[in-house]
Design a protein around this motif. Structure first.
Motif, PDB file in Angstrom:
ATOM      1  N   GLU A  95       0.857  -1.183   0.000  1.00  0.00           N
ATOM      2  CA  GLU A  95       0.000   0.000   0.000  1.00  0.00           C
ATOM      3  C   GLU A  95       0.895   1.236   0.000  1.00  0.00           C
ATOM      4  O   GLU A  95       1.847   1.307   0.791  1.00  0.00           O
ATOM      5  CB  GLU A  95      -0.862   0.036   1.270  1.00  0.00           C
ATOM      6  CG  GLU A  95      -1.854  -1.101   1.378  1.00  0.00           C
ATOM      7  CD  GLU A  95      -2.434  -1.221   2.773  1.00  0.00           C
ATOM      8  OE1 GLU A  95      -2.631  -0.173   3.436  1.00  0.00           O
ATOM      9  OE2 GLU A  95      -2.658  -2.357   3.219  1.00  0.00           O
ATOM     10  N   GLU A  96       0.568   2.165  -0.866  1.00  0.00           N
ATOM     11  CA  GLU A  96       1.401   3.374  -0.993  1.00  0.00           C
ATOM     12  C   GLU A  96       1.547   4.083   0.351  1.00  0.00           C
ATOM     13  O   GLU A  96       2.605   4.619   0.673  1.00  0.00           O
ATOM     14  CB  GLU A  96       0.800   4.307  -2.041  1.00  0.00           C
ATOM     15  CG  GLU A  96       1.717   5.475  -2.393  1.00  0.00           C
ATOM     16  CD  GLU A  96       1.220   6.277  -3.589  1.00  0.00           C
ATOM     17  OE1 GLU A  96       0.134   5.980  -4.112  1.00  0.00           O
ATOM     18  OE2 GLU A  96       1.952   7.213  -3.991  1.00  0.00           O
ATOM     19  N   SER A  97       0.468   4.078   1.143  1.00  0.00           N
ATOM     20  CA  SER A  97       0.494   4.841   2.390  1.00  0.00           C
ATOM     21  C   SER A  97       1.412   4.200   3.450  1.00  0.00           C
ATOM     22  O   SER A  97       1.639   4.792   4.499  1.00  0.00           O
ATOM     23  CB  SER A  97      -0.915   4.939   2.966  1.00  0.00           C
ATOM     24  OG  SER A  97      -1.371   3.643   3.319  1.00  0.00           O
ATOM     25  N   ARG A  98       1.906   3.001   3.180  1.00  0.00           N
ATOM     26  CA  ARG A  98       2.775   2.346   4.170  1.00  0.00           C
ATOM     27  C   ARG A  98       4.260   2.499   3.811  1.00  0.00           C
ATOM     28  O   ARG A  98       5.115   1.814   4.371  1.00  0.00           O
ATOM     29  CB  ARG A  98       2.384   0.879   4.328  1.00  0.00           C
ATOM     30  CG  ARG A  98       0.987   0.716   4.939  1.00  0.00           C
ATOM     31  CD  ARG A  98       0.571  -0.718   5.129  1.00  0.00           C
ATOM     32  NE  ARG A  98       1.322  -1.415   6.149  1.00  0.00           N
ATOM     33  CZ  ARG A  98       1.158  -1.256   7.465  1.00  0.00           C
ATOM     34  NH1 ARG A  98       0.273  -0.386   7.928  1.00  0.00           N
ATOM     35  NH2 ARG A  98       1.881  -1.945   8.313  1.00  0.00           N
ATOM     36  N   TYR A 155       4.930  12.066   1.881  1.00  0.00           N
ATOM     37  CA  TYR A 155       4.824  10.623   1.699  1.00  0.00           C
ATOM     38  C   TYR A 155       5.559   9.926   2.844  1.00  0.00           C
ATOM     39  O   TYR A 155       6.762   9.674   2.751  1.00  0.00           O
ATOM     40  CB  TYR A 155       5.405  10.208   0.352  1.00  0.00           C
ATOM     41  CG  TYR A 155       4.684  10.864  -0.804  1.00  0.00           C
ATOM     42  CD1 TYR A 155       3.438  10.376  -1.214  1.00  0.00           C
ATOM     43  CD2 TYR A 155       5.216  11.970  -1.452  1.00  0.00           C
ATOM     44  CE1 TYR A 155       2.745  10.982  -2.239  1.00  0.00           C
ATOM     45  CE2 TYR A 155       4.528  12.585  -2.490  1.00  0.00           C
ATOM     46  CZ  TYR A 155       3.296  12.084  -2.884  1.00  0.00           C
ATOM     47  OH  TYR A 155       2.613  12.688  -3.901  1.00  0.00           O
ATOM     48  N   TYR A 212       5.071   7.431   6.818  1.00  0.00           N
ATOM     49  CA  TYR A 212       4.281   6.491   7.614  1.00  0.00           C
ATOM     50  C   TYR A 212       3.597   7.317   8.686  1.00  0.00           C
ATOM     51  O   TYR A 212       4.271   7.886   9.546  1.00  0.00           O
ATOM     52  CB  TYR A 212       5.219   5.443   8.218  1.00  0.00           C
ATOM     53  CG  TYR A 212       4.531   4.387   9.068  1.00  0.00           C
ATOM     54  CD1 TYR A 212       3.595   3.510   8.501  1.00  0.00           C
ATOM     55  CD2 TYR A 212       4.828   4.254  10.412  1.00  0.00           C
ATOM     56  CE1 TYR A 212       2.983   2.528   9.268  1.00  0.00           C
ATOM     57  CE2 TYR A 212       4.223   3.271  11.189  1.00  0.00           C
ATOM     58  CZ  TYR A 212       3.291   2.423  10.605  1.00  0.00           C
ATOM     59  OH  TYR A 212       2.696   1.458  11.375  1.00  0.00           O
TER      60      TYR A 212
END
Lengths: 517, 292
Positions: free
Chosen positions: A302-305, A368, A370
């Motif tokens: 997942e991009e958000s991770r 961008y 975590y």
């Protein structure tokens, strides 16, 4: 040298395989592109060696480290790879073999192979232990031969299970450089007897590293984490989009005083580091199209991770510079020592720097990241580093005894969420006594070490029952025959004894990042 | 205020002085005078003659007067670079680098390392010459909630009397005992003492289940470990199976005097001896890691 000449040189290099040549040619091609837009100040800091982009390339089209959710992959199969869900251990190992070749990283080889005992255990039901052993051994040999990179990293533990034990057995037997291996230890879950197996393995083959599972797990969310490459802890189903590192030695040299360091110079260069982080992450996330890959579409990442790693190194030099301590060498053994690793005030200043960095990293938003943040990382050094010590380590050859070593550094470990490694050098007498290795490991983890890594080496300094001896002294002593006076005790020996330099060297932990000749 | 020990050296992390990792306390003073001693400066107590003071290149040694007006060597360990010139200066082959520790000080030191160690070992010199200190220290460890899990071992030449062993026995987890020769006259030649009490100690400790290790020093042509291999093997096989039999190979390092002319023990010789012992049923053999 012109680009054309460099390319010609790479293609003709007698020592590189075709694959390695392809890699270096690709790096050269990427390096010929214009660098992302950065300010003059960042550019200057980069050129003068204060900030380093780790040679990740001028146009980053892949994240530094990727940690796919392999459990999901085995469960669901992959439409892109035309694989149905794995039904048994053979299919699971085959599917993993395939997907590893599609997981990018800065090295072009996957740096994370998964929490293998957890993900393979469901496929081992009803199999005889010997069958599991044979299959895993072949798998292990395949990994070493087809993905020849010691940054490729397997995780096992903290539970006691047949796959975990079989991997430890196979790893000690084969003694391959790849894959790298971390054993997660949780005092609440892991039986001592299993930790002892892992500690005995360290005596055999310097692997696995032993990770402080509760400490890592608490740093990430319920979706989990993995330890990849060399000591990088990152969110599972995510990874590191980039790693930019700050040379604390160079930062300290810019400071006019300790106060100036903390209030002006360190914050300034941290800000420049963030500028570079943002520029690199922006290109990867917004321009490279990496996040259109099947890994994302099939929910394996997942991009958000993904988070940037804020790396630091040269802590030892920074502290010694800020304290005005002279260089540490055998001609200058000031006693009591004022040096980092040996002196309470120096160690405390180091802890204070780590704490300040932690404060900055936890309060600086990135686009961008975590949970919107970068992760602080004690960076293990690359082969081009000269006269600067990796991460927060004590300089090679000046390490105190293992216990003093651990006590000097333990307090740093709480701050370095995305990894920190201190390599302890233990003399070879430990080989006959793995219980001692285990106790040292437990002691380190109980003091807050995130990860325990030991090098068992034939130190020049060897402990023989009742006294320490120096192998090189003995060599010269034997060569000089039967002189009656005890010259080995004399002043000359003391002067010539480069005892402080005799700890085994620890090689840098990343490849030469670019073609150099 | 409890007992005070005279300490030559403390090693916080050792892998070769008993099971697991151990803090090892080397006490000063020995009642044997082995010709082959590897650390002869641990045999005699410093008598504060002061000869070493002038030769110390970093002024880490000084001669002071104590409260009774007696002169006393004071060693500043912070200044000391461990060049060991003082050891070669000393007319008694003693060491001025000794320090007094009370039981409380020793406990404090152990507490600082407690997470890292499985136990402590007192060695020497000959540790048992300071038996009252050892008893108090072991007693205190066994009585402390935070330290009682640590095993307490003694590394000894075995010359302690049976009465002495009995006193420490309740607090002792195990002992490592040197057997320097089989024949009494050989033992006397090497150490200056007979070996009857060594055998008594071995017997007593074995019977109590506290003989962790017996150590045999092989000095080719000097000790009789090889010529008496039948008798020694017969003896060793009578010991409990759990007893480790550690073979030590004689080397010259640190040795002074006539023993410097003796042959050292090679790896080949050691392997041959080990094979002969194995043939005769001796198990649990531990061989040297390195031959220097």
């Amino acid at each position: 040298m012109t680009v054309k000449n460099r390319l010609a040189q790479i293609t003709r290099d007698p020592n590189l395989s075709p694959k390695q040549k392809s890699n270096f040619l690709a790096l050269e091609a990427e390096a010929s592109l214009p660098y992302m837009a950065i300010s003059d100040a960042v550019s200057e800091a980069k050129n003068s060696g204060i900030i380093c982009d780790m040679f990740e390339g001028n146009a980053p089209f892949k994240p530094r480290y990727v940690l796919p959710d392999y459990a999901k992959f085995l469960q669901n199969g992959s439409e892109y790879l035309e694989l149905s869900p794995a039904q048994d251990l053979d299919e699971a190992l085959n599917a993993l073999t395939i997907i590893y070749h599609h997981v990018p990283s800065v090295t072009n080889i996957p740096v994370y192979l998964g929490q293998l005992d957890d993900i393979l255990l469901p496929f081992c039901q009803g199999l005889e232990p010997e069958a599991i052993y044979r299959k895993l051994k072949l798998f292990w040999i395949m990994l070493d031969r087809t993905l020849p990179d010691a940054f490729m990293h397997v995780n096992i533990g903290p539970t006691d299970n047949i796959v975990c034990r079989t991997i430890l057995r196979v790893d000690a037997e084969l003694k391959q450089i790849a894959p790298n291996l971390t054993f997660m230890y949780d005092p609440e879950i892991t039986p001592d007897e299993l930790l002892q197996v892992a500690a005995s393995n360290i005596c055999e083959c310097s692997k696995p590293h032993i990770a402080n599972y509760p400490l890592h797990a608490n740093s990430f969310d319920d979706k989990g984490f993995g330890i990849v490459s060399c000591y990088n802890s990152l969110p599972l189903a995510g990874g590191a989009n980039t790693l930019v590192r700050l040379n604390l030695k160079q930062v300290a040299l810019k400071a006019s005083s300790v106060g100036d360091f903390f209030t002006q110079v360190l914050p300034h260069y941290c800000q420049l580091t963030y500028e570079l982080i943002d520029a690199r992450a922006k290109f990867l996330h917004e321009e490279s199209n990496f996040f259109n890959s099947f890994l994302v579409k099939e929910g394996l990442i997942e991009e958000s991770r993904f988070a940037p790693m804020f790396g630091i190194y040269g802590m030892a030099e920074a502290v010694n510079i800020l304290q005005g301590s002279p260089d540490f060498n055998e001609d200058n053994i000031d006693k009591p020592s004022s040096h980092y690793g040996h002196n309470a005030a120096a160690n405390a200043l180091g802890h204070k720097i780590s704490k300040a960095l932690d404060g900055i990293v936890k309060s600086t938003q990135v686009k961008y990241g975590y949970n919107g943040l970068a992760l602080l990382h004690s960076q293990g050094g690359i082969s081009i580093d000269k006269d600067v010590t990796p991460g927060v380590r004590i300089p090679y050859g000046t390490e105190p005894n293992p216990i003093a070593h651990i006590q000097a550094l333990a307090e740093h470990h709480q701050y370095y969420t995305s990894g920190i490694s201190d390599i302890l050098t233990i003399d070879e007498t430990v080989k006959a006594n793995p219980q001692a290795m285990m106790q040292l490991c437990k002691g380190a983890l109980s003091l807050g070490f995130r990860e325990f890594t030991a090098n068992v080496a034939s130190n020049d300094l060897v402990r023989v029952t009742g006294y320490m001896i120096k192998l090189s002294d003995i060599a010269s002593f034997k060569a000089e025959g039967s002189r009656t006076n005890t010259t080995w005790l004399g002043a000359e020996a003391a002067q010539n004894t480069k005892i402080l330099e005799r700890q085994p060297r620890v090689v840098a932990h990343e490849h030469t990042p670019a073609y150099s000749k | 205020m409890g007992r005070v020990a005279t300490v030559n050296q403390i090693i916080p992390f050792s892998c070769v002085d008993g099971p697991g990792s151990r803090l090892v306390i080397f006490l000063q003073g020995c009642n044997f005078n082995c010709k082959n001693c590897h650390n002869p400066y641990t045999i005699d107590m410093c008598d504060s003659c002061g000869d070493c003071v002038a030769t110390c290149p970093v002024n880490a040694l000084s001669l002071n007067l104590d409260k009774q007006g007696k002169s006393k060597i004071v060693w500043d360990s912070d200044k000391c670079t461990q060049c060991d010139i003082c050891l070669s200066t000393c007319p008694k082959q003693s060491s001025p680098k000794i320090r007094q520790y009370s039981v409380e000080q020793m406990l404090e030191l152990i507490r600082r390392q407690v997470h890292f160690i499985n136990g402590i070992t007192v060695s020497g010199g000959e540790a048992t010459l300071q038996l009252p200190f050892i008893i108090e220290l072991f007693q205190a460890i066994k009585a402390s909630d935070d330290l009682s899990h640590l095993s307490c071992m003694i590394d000894s030449n075995g010359y302690l009397t049976e009465g002495g062993w009995q006193q420490v026995m309740p607090y002792l987890d195990g002992a490592m005992i040197d057997l320097k020769s089989w024949q009494e006259h050989t033992h006397r030649y090497i150490t200056g003492r007979d070996n009857h009490r060594v055998f008594s100690s071995l017997k007593l400790l074995a019977a109590e289940g506290k003989l962790y290790e017996i150590r045999l020093l092989y000095i080719p042509k000097i000790s009789d470990i090889d010529s008496e291999v039948n008798a020694i093997a017969g003896y060793l096989t009578q010991l409990p199976d759990s007893v480790r039999v550690k073979l030590n190979a004689f080397q010259h390092h640190g040795v002074t005097g006539e023993a410097r002319l003796w042959d050292t023990c090679s790896e080949q010789q050691m392997l041959e001896l080990a094979a002969r012992l194995t043939e005769r049923g001796v198990g649990n053999l531990v061989l040297p890691n390195v031959y220097l």
